[in-house]
Design an enzyme around this catalytic site. Structure first.
Site, PDB file in Angstrom:
ATOM      1  N   GLY A  17     -12.889  12.131   1.027  1.00  0.00           N
ATOM      2  CA  GLY A  17     -13.353  11.383  -0.364  1.00  0.00           C
ATOM      3  C   GLY A  17     -13.288  11.181  -1.319  1.00  0.00           C
ATOM      4  CG  PHE A  21     -10.314  11.503 -13.236  1.00  0.00           C
ATOM      5  CD1 PHE A  21      -9.853  10.543 -14.091  1.00  0.00           C
ATOM      6  CD2 PHE A  21     -11.617  12.238 -13.061  1.00  0.00           C
ATOM      7  CE1 PHE A  21      -9.944  10.083 -15.148  1.00  0.00           C
ATOM      8  CE2 PHE A  21     -11.893  12.144 -14.313  1.00  0.00           C
ATOM      9  CZ  PHE A  21     -11.060  11.523 -15.587  1.00  0.00           C
ATOM     10  CG  ASP A 133     -17.463  24.695 -10.460  1.00  0.00           C
ATOM     11  OD1 ASP A 133     -18.762  25.043 -11.381  1.00  0.00           O
ATOM     12  OD2 ASP A 133     -17.219  23.022 -10.540  1.00  0.00           O
TER      13      ASP A 133
END
Length: 459
Positions: A17, A21, A133
């Site tokens: 993936g 950053f 999150d």
């Protein structure tokens, strides 16, 4: 040249993936053969975008968490240019994919995932860590179908609470965020996480979101009022629990201990078995963000290993490329062996090309590209050659040259010079053939050893 990268005891492989950053690569511990996922951060970007504290927080958070339903962080390494975060390799994909493919899940299946999610979140909260999150995209599944909570990039530690004991940063994904977070008057991380868990449970059981609207203002109004409807086909126990979790008032919202005692939740519930904890050191995390030489590892690169079957396929008599190419394959592809180290081979290629003049060297994707800089001097266009180095054993390499375009005569001259300069005679004083015809390569099935006539033997 096909390249393998190694940092410390980890050999890096394919990309799993990639984000703004960081890049995540598959890795193998060369000492144990164990698989890992390694998140690779560019130090320059981390400092440039001033996200050092953010990244360190995520790393420190994961090092504090050792739970079977949370992705494990094993260690942090660093080179001069990169930071390497060694993580547990989870192979079952995202919980989101499970819902996207299957729609709503059977109640027993959804309950199992929810039980593991609550176990993991409750453990994090007991350690003073709030995720902030939580959503199906950040809940992974392992090969056995067990939940693995991941991506603590927005996590918070108790030190981030203000004097009122509350968090004040508005973050998370709109559809899963608690109303008190949107209100921006401070919130408790634990109750906010629990709201997100309730949204996840609703999605698992129904296949759609409880709060959804294209207009963000309308969406937030629905969340503030907890304006949603449970379908009638849900069991009474599931409907009741969802309504108690999606209570817009965080002070009356059900807590994790109360959830664990809920009748619907308890069905088939088996709490996670925690391993005995060892002391957690954050020394490697702090060292990763410094440039102290004693803490930095060297990034090692080298050619990909070639096994016996790959070597067979490269022999001339078995090369089928001629069936698919208009030009004679012999005029396009050349291979020869060298007993010199890969690093020296690359340097010799650069020296040879420099001596010939008019050809530039470019390194891209682990390959060496040789391109003619003055194509007007050749009636057939500029020469373009791709060079790769393959490792058969540490002491034997195959060098392959492939012509993409350009003058055949110049290509032959280049091959001749490289073959002469890279032969084992010129580099190590040992005999080796300049090419690799099938008649000169043998495989000893009893000893599993490759040998090339002329005295070159490699195991």
């Amino acid at each position: 040249m096909n390249i393998k990268n190694r940092i410390g005891k980890y050999e890096l492989g394919r990309v799993l993936g990639e984000g703004n950053f960081a890049k995540v690569k598959y890795a193998i511990n060369v000492e144990t053969g164990q698989s890992y996922a390694v998140k690779i951060l560019d130090k320059e970007k981390v400092f440039q975008y001033k996200i050092v504290s953010h990244i360190k927080r995520e790393i420190c958070t994961l090092k504090l968490i050792k739970h079977p339903n949370v992705v494990r962080l094993y260690e942090v390494l660093a080179s001069k240019r990169k930071i390497y975060i060694v993580l547990e390799f989870v192979t079952g994909g995202e919980l989101f994919d499970k819902i996207a493919c299957n729609g709503k899940l059977h109640e027993n299946v959804a309950r199992k995932y929810f039980q593991q999610l609550i176990d993991a979140v409750g453990y994090c909260h007991s350690r003073g860590v709030y995720h902030r999150d939580l959503k199906p995209e950040n809940v992974l599944l392992d090969a056995k179908g067990n939940v693995k909570v991941s991506d603590f990039g927005l996590s918070a530690l108790p030190q981030q609470c203000r004097a009122d004991g509350l968090l004040h940063t508005t973050c998370g994904s709109p559809n899963y965020v608690a109303p008190e977070v949107i209100a921006d008057r401070g919130y408790d991380g634990a109750t906010a996480d629990l709201w997100s868990c309730g949204v996840i449970l609703f999605v698992l059981l129904t296949g759609w979101l409880p709060f959804d609207d294209r207009n963000l203002a309308v969406l937030y109004q629905k969340i503030f009022k907890s304006d949603f409807k449970c379908p009638n086909w849900l069991s009474p126990g599931a409907r009741n629990l969802i309504k108690r979790i999606l209570d817009p008032n965080p002070k009356t919202r059900i807590t994790i201990p109360e959830i664990i005692e809920n009748e619907w939740f308890k069905e088939g519930y088996s709490p996670a078995k925690l391993v005995e904890e060892e002391d957690t050191s954050l020394d490697d995390v702090n060292a990763a963000f410094t440039n102290a030489e004693e803490h930095l590892l060297t990034e090692e690169t080298g050619p990909v290993h070639m096994n016996a079957f790959q070597l067979i396929a490269m022999s001339v008599s078995l090369d089928l490329s001629g069936f698919f190419e208009e030009e004679d394959a012999a005029e396009r592809k050349t291979r020869f062996m060298s007993m010199h180290p890969a690093k020296d081979i690359i340097e010799k290629i650069e020296e040879t090309v420099k001596d010939m003049g008019g050809i530039e060297v470019q390194k891209k994707n682990g390959k060496i590209m040789l391109r003619q800089t003055n194509p007007k001097s050749s009636k057939n266009g500029h020469l373009s050659v791709t060079t790769e180095v393959f490792e058969v054993t540490p002491s034997l390499h195959v060098v392959e040259l492939r012509k993409s375009s350009g003058d055949v005569a110049l290509y032959r001259e280049l091959c001749k010079k490289l073959s002469g300069n890279l032969s084992s005679d010129s580099l190590s004083g040992n005999h080796s053939s300049d090419s690799l015809p099938s008649s000169e390569v043998k495989f000893d099935e009893n000893n599993a050893v490759w040998s090339a006539e002329g005295g070159v033997t490699c195991s």
